[in-house]
Scaffold this motif. Structure first.
Motif, PDB file in Angstrom:
ATOM      1  N   VAL A 153       0.820  -1.212   0.000  1.00  0.00           N
ATOM      2  CA  VAL A 153       0.000   0.000   0.000  1.00  0.00           C
ATOM      3  C   VAL A 153       0.858   1.267   0.000  1.00  0.00           C
ATOM      4  O   VAL A 153       0.569   2.231  -0.728  1.00  0.00           O
ATOM      5  CB  VAL A 153      -0.994   0.001   1.186  1.00  0.00           C
ATOM      6  CG1 VAL A 153      -0.264   0.004   2.515  1.00  0.00           C
ATOM      7  CG2 VAL A 153      -1.942   1.180   1.076  1.00  0.00           C
ATOM      8  N   TRP A 154       1.939   1.277   0.775  1.00  0.00           N
ATOM      9  CA  TRP A 154       2.767   2.491   0.839  1.00  0.00           C
ATOM     10  C   TRP A 154       3.595   2.654  -0.432  1.00  0.00           C
ATOM     11  O   TRP A 154       3.926   3.767  -0.830  1.00  0.00           O
ATOM     12  CB  TRP A 154       3.656   2.468   2.075  1.00  0.00           C
ATOM     13  CG  TRP A 154       2.853   2.642   3.318  1.00  0.00           C
ATOM     14  CD1 TRP A 154       2.653   1.743   4.314  1.00  0.00           C
ATOM     15  CD2 TRP A 154       2.093   3.808   3.688  1.00  0.00           C
ATOM     16  NE1 TRP A 154       1.817   2.251   5.289  1.00  0.00           N
ATOM     17  CE2 TRP A 154       1.462   3.523   4.917  1.00  0.00           C
ATOM     18  CE3 TRP A 154       1.876   5.054   3.099  1.00  0.00           C
ATOM     19  CZ2 TRP A 154       0.630   4.441   5.557  1.00  0.00           C
ATOM     20  CZ3 TRP A 154       1.058   5.975   3.740  1.00  0.00           C
ATOM     21  CH2 TRP A 154       0.444   5.665   4.957  1.00  0.00           C
ATOM     22  N   GLU A 202       4.179   5.715  -5.439  1.00  0.00           N
ATOM     23  CA  GLU A 202       4.116   5.814  -6.896  1.00  0.00           C
ATOM     24  C   GLU A 202       3.149   6.915  -7.318  1.00  0.00           C
ATOM     25  O   GLU A 202       3.420   7.686  -8.242  1.00  0.00           O
ATOM     26  CB  GLU A 202       3.686   4.461  -7.485  1.00  0.00           C
ATOM     27  CG  GLU A 202       3.797   4.384  -9.010  1.00  0.00           C
ATOM     28  CD  GLU A 202       2.475   4.643  -9.694  1.00  0.00           C
ATOM     29  OE1 GLU A 202       1.427   4.548  -9.022  1.00  0.00           O
ATOM     30  OE2 GLU A 202       2.485   4.945 -10.912  1.00  0.00           O
ATOM     31  N   TRP A 203       2.036   7.030  -6.605  1.00  0.00           N
ATOM     32  CA  TRP A 203       1.057   8.059  -6.968  1.00  0.00           C
ATOM     33  C   TRP A 203       1.600   9.462  -6.692  1.00  0.00           C
ATOM     34  O   TRP A 203       1.313  10.401  -7.440  1.00  0.00           O
ATOM     35  CB  TRP A 203      -0.245   7.821  -6.207  1.00  0.00           C
ATOM     36  CG  TRP A 203      -1.002   6.637  -6.727  1.00  0.00           C
ATOM     37  CD1 TRP A 203      -0.863   6.060  -7.966  1.00  0.00           C
ATOM     38  CD2 TRP A 203      -1.978   5.864  -6.042  1.00  0.00           C
ATOM     39  NE1 TRP A 203      -1.689   4.975  -8.087  1.00  0.00           N
ATOM     40  CE2 TRP A 203      -2.396   4.818  -6.925  1.00  0.00           C
ATOM     41  CE3 TRP A 203      -2.541   5.911  -4.776  1.00  0.00           C
ATOM     42  CZ2 TRP A 203      -3.346   3.875  -6.570  1.00  0.00           C
ATOM     43  CZ3 TRP A 203      -3.496   4.972  -4.421  1.00  0.00           C
ATOM     44  CH2 TRP A 203      -3.885   3.972  -5.313  1.00  0.00           C
ATOM     45  N   VAL A 204       2.367   9.624  -5.602  1.00  0.00           N
ATOM     46  CA  VAL A 204       2.967  10.932  -5.319  1.00  0.00           C
ATOM     47  C   VAL A 204       3.906  11.332  -6.465  1.00  0.00           C
ATOM     48  O   VAL A 204       3.851  12.468  -6.970  1.00  0.00           O
ATOM     49  CB  VAL A 204       3.736  10.884  -3.978  1.00  0.00           C
ATOM     50  CG1 VAL A 204       4.582  12.155  -3.811  1.00  0.00           C
ATOM     51  CG2 VAL A 204       2.763  10.749  -2.806  1.00  0.00           C
ATOM     52  N   THR A 238      11.398  11.503 -11.729  1.00  0.00           N
ATOM     53  CA  THR A 238      10.133  11.112 -11.086  1.00  0.00           C
ATOM     54  C   THR A 238       9.368  10.113 -11.950  1.00  0.00           C
ATOM     55  O   THR A 238       8.741   9.189 -11.438  1.00  0.00           O
ATOM     56  CB  THR A 238       9.250  12.343 -10.840  1.00  0.00           C
ATOM     57  OG1 THR A 238       9.093  13.067 -12.075  1.00  0.00           O
ATOM     58  CG2 THR A 238       9.866  13.246  -9.808  1.00  0.00           C
ATOM     59  N   SER A 239       9.457  10.300 -13.267  1.00  0.00           N
ATOM     60  CA  SER A 239       8.763   9.376 -14.154  1.00  0.00           C
ATOM     61  C   SER A 239       9.362   7.973 -14.038  1.00  0.00           C
ATOM     62  O   SER A 239       8.631   6.974 -13.954  1.00  0.00           O
ATOM     63  CB  SER A 239       8.856   9.885 -15.598  1.00  0.00           C
ATOM     64  OG  SER A 239       8.084   9.089 -16.457  1.00  0.00           O
ATOM     65  N   TYR A 240      10.694   7.900 -14.014  1.00  0.00           N
ATOM     66  CA  TYR A 240      11.332   6.581 -13.910  1.00  0.00           C
ATOM     67  C   TYR A 240      11.058   5.942 -12.534  1.00  0.00           C
ATOM     68  O   TYR A 240      10.947   4.731 -12.426  1.00  0.00           O
ATOM     69  CB  TYR A 240      12.829   6.700 -14.140  1.00  0.00           C
ATOM     70  CG  TYR A 240      13.512   5.368 -14.358  1.00  0.00           C
ATOM     71  CD1 TYR A 240      13.345   4.668 -15.549  1.00  0.00           C
ATOM     72  CD2 TYR A 240      14.301   4.801 -13.368  1.00  0.00           C
ATOM     73  CE1 TYR A 240      13.948   3.434 -15.750  1.00  0.00           C
ATOM     74  CE2 TYR A 240      14.910   3.572 -13.560  1.00  0.00           C
ATOM     75  CZ  TYR A 240      14.738   2.902 -14.757  1.00  0.00           C
ATOM     76  OH  TYR A 240      15.340   1.672 -14.948  1.00  0.00           O
ATOM     77  N   ALA A 296       8.658   1.619  -8.945  1.00  0.00           N
ATOM     78  CA  ALA A 296       7.686   1.203  -7.932  1.00  0.00           C
ATOM     79  C   ALA A 296       6.752   0.126  -8.471  1.00  0.00           C
ATOM     80  O   ALA A 296       6.453  -0.861  -7.783  1.00  0.00           O
ATOM     81  CB  ALA A 296       6.882   2.415  -7.465  1.00  0.00           C
ATOM     82  N   ILE A 297       6.303   0.287  -9.692  1.00  0.00           N
ATOM     83  CA  ILE A 297       5.340  -0.658 -10.251  1.00  0.00           C
ATOM     84  C   ILE A 297       5.997  -1.985 -10.606  1.00  0.00           C
ATOM     85  O   ILE A 297       5.407  -3.058 -10.427  1.00  0.00           O
ATOM     86  CB  ILE A 297       4.658  -0.039 -11.493  1.00  0.00           C
ATOM     87  CG1 ILE A 297       3.769   1.119 -11.061  1.00  0.00           C
ATOM     88  CG2 ILE A 297       3.844  -1.083 -12.232  1.00  0.00           C
ATOM     89  CD1 ILE A 297       2.676   0.733 -10.091  1.00  0.00           C
TER      90      ILE A 297
END
Length: 471
Positions: free
Chosen positions: A103-104, A109-111, A145-147, A152-153
């Motif tokens: 979850v974190w 990743e969303w941030v 940030t994009s990378y 994360a994914i």
């Protein structure tokens, strides 16, 4: 009470829920990987533009960024929630398992994704308005940030195949043991290589529209170099990636890959190299239409087979090698306090363990046998097998035309119920459940014989010319 936490199953009859998820996810991979690759390309071009005083590079970043706003960030923002929606209804416990474990990581990743979106807007609408060094810094932050979103994914996707450190994760649980492992880094590297391939091809759509022929030729040739080299590096990383897969994945690849997989990969690789060679030596031939067809070829011949295989080789699991593709927990995970649900199913069966099972079908009678069998097929089989003649791995194709109810039932209570069918989850069934499911499966190939079995009329088998011929 002997209950398990299964949700109602979403079944799409035409192509199967699995293909709905797969189609959305494959398109999203094109959008997302192109965005990440372009973000890093923008950082490099912004640096060169600042260093060499080349405003035309900043202008290209603006044009490509504007294209990405629609291609990746608007269309991708449709397919992204589409993945969440389709997986939530098609594989609710699978997505729940990932959320509970990461979850974190997902929140992180969303941030970074929010920063990424702000970054692309800044690059598009502040081009030529910011001091070049500041613009270059914005581009670098956008690229990093994009990378980070991909990093994360990829760890979460890798966990779906297997936990990073399986023995430690099963025994102790914990985020790090689940997220980081050999497959995480192999998958990250191979995706990194191919994201540059996609970026180069999609970038050709934008570059083809440039008016300055000298700059257009210069840019297309560099896109060709980036795309060609990244495609070769990506393929060369494939053996490393294969070496990180569990043994069951290799068995699936050896025995169950579709016939078109290897030819498709070789065709798209050869086509991409030919496209990049043409782009380098004959850049005048590159038009937006040609680059668009190349993008479509990557999607249809490259990404779709690749994503299909990635989904197939982790069978019979959907996550962490403990949650089966039919949403049943197949193994204990002591480190996470997770208990296998197989003993409960062996004790009371699906009809009494499933929280949402219709009350009218808890007791199986001759009248409701077909309905119970269909519900069992939807619950236990439909995530991987379409119940119709079309779509994902039609269930009827896995049983011969001449298979009768008794034969199917023996298989269900034997190899399948004991977990001795390769690639398949263990599906324990009570005797009357196996009878109902066998009748339904038999009806997919021969409705009359299945109905005759329910009526106790075994002579119907001999009266059916097709079955008589088969026998």
């Amino acid at each position: 009470m002997d209950l398990i936490g299964l949700f109602p199953t979403w079944y799409e009859p035409a192509i199967g829920s699995g293909w709905v998820i797969g189609l959305i996810a494959t398109i999203h991979v094109l959008f997302s990987h192109t965005a990440v690759g372009a973000a890093i390309l923008f950082a490099v071009l912004a640096y060169i533009g600042m260093r060499d005083d080349r405003p035309e590079l900043i202008d290209f970043i603006k044009k490509y960024g504007l294209f990405l706003l629609v291609f990746s960030y608007i269309l991708g923002s449709i397919t992204g929630p589409g993945i969440w929606y389709s997986t939530t209804v098609g594989s609710p416990r699978g997505i729940s398992a990932l959320i509970h474990n990461f979850v974190w990581k997902w929140a992180t990743e969303w941030v970074f994704f929010v920063i990424e979106v702000i970054g692309v807007y800044m690059l598009v609408y502040l081009a030529g308005k910011l001091e070049r060094r500041t613009y270059m810094k914005v581009a670098v932050i956008f690229g990093l940030t994009s990378y980070t979103t991909m990093l994360a994914i990829v760890g979460i996707l890798s966990f779906m195949m297997m936990p990073g450190r399986p023995e430690q994760w099963f025994a102790e649980g914990g985020y790090l043991y689940g997220f980081y492992g050999p497959n995480t880094f192999a998958q990250l590297m191979i995706r990194t290589a191919f994201m540059f391939t996609m970026t180069a091809v999609v970038g050709g759509i934008v570059a083809a529209g440039l008016k300055d022929e000298v700059f257009k030729r210069w840019l297309l040739r560099r896109l060709a170099i980036v795309g060609g080299l990244s495609a070769i590096v990506g393929i060369s990383l494939y053996p490393w990636y294969l070496g990180t897969l569990p043994s069951i994945a290799h068995l699936v690849m050896e025995n169950r890959l579709p016939d078109y997989f290897t030819p498709s990969i070789l065709i798209v690789l050869g086509a991409m190299l030919a496209y990049f060679a043409m782009t380098f030596f004959r850049p005048k031939l590159v038009t937006a239409t040609v680059a668009g067809f190349a993008t479509l070829a990557i999607l249809v011949l490259g990404l779709w087979p690749g994503e299909t295989v990635r989904e197939s080789v982790r069978k019979p699991y959907i996550a962490g090698q403990y949650l089966y593709s039919n949403q049943v927990i197949g193994h204990d995970v002591p480190g996470m306090g997770v208990k296998s649900e197989i003993p409960t199913l062996e004790k009371v069966g699906f009809t009494h363990a499933h929280v949402f099972w219709p009350e009218s079908q808890k007791e199986i009678t001759r009248e409701n046998t077909m309905d119970v069998g269909r519900n069992l097929a939807i619950t236990a089989c439909s995530n991987c097998h379409s119940l119709s003649a079309t779509g994902i791995r039609p269930l009827k194709n896995y049983f011969p035309q001449q298979a009768d109810v008794e034969g199917i039932k023996k298989y269900l209570l034997g190899a399948l119920a004991t977990g001795n069918t390769m690639y398949m989850p263990q599906i324990p069934l009570k005797d009357d459940e196996a009878e109902a499911l066998a009748v339904y499966i038999a009806s997919l190939n021969d409705p009359e014989a299945a109905a005759a079995h329910l009526d106790g009329d075994t002579t119907a088998l001999l009266d059916n010319p097709s079955r008589e011929e088969d026998q």
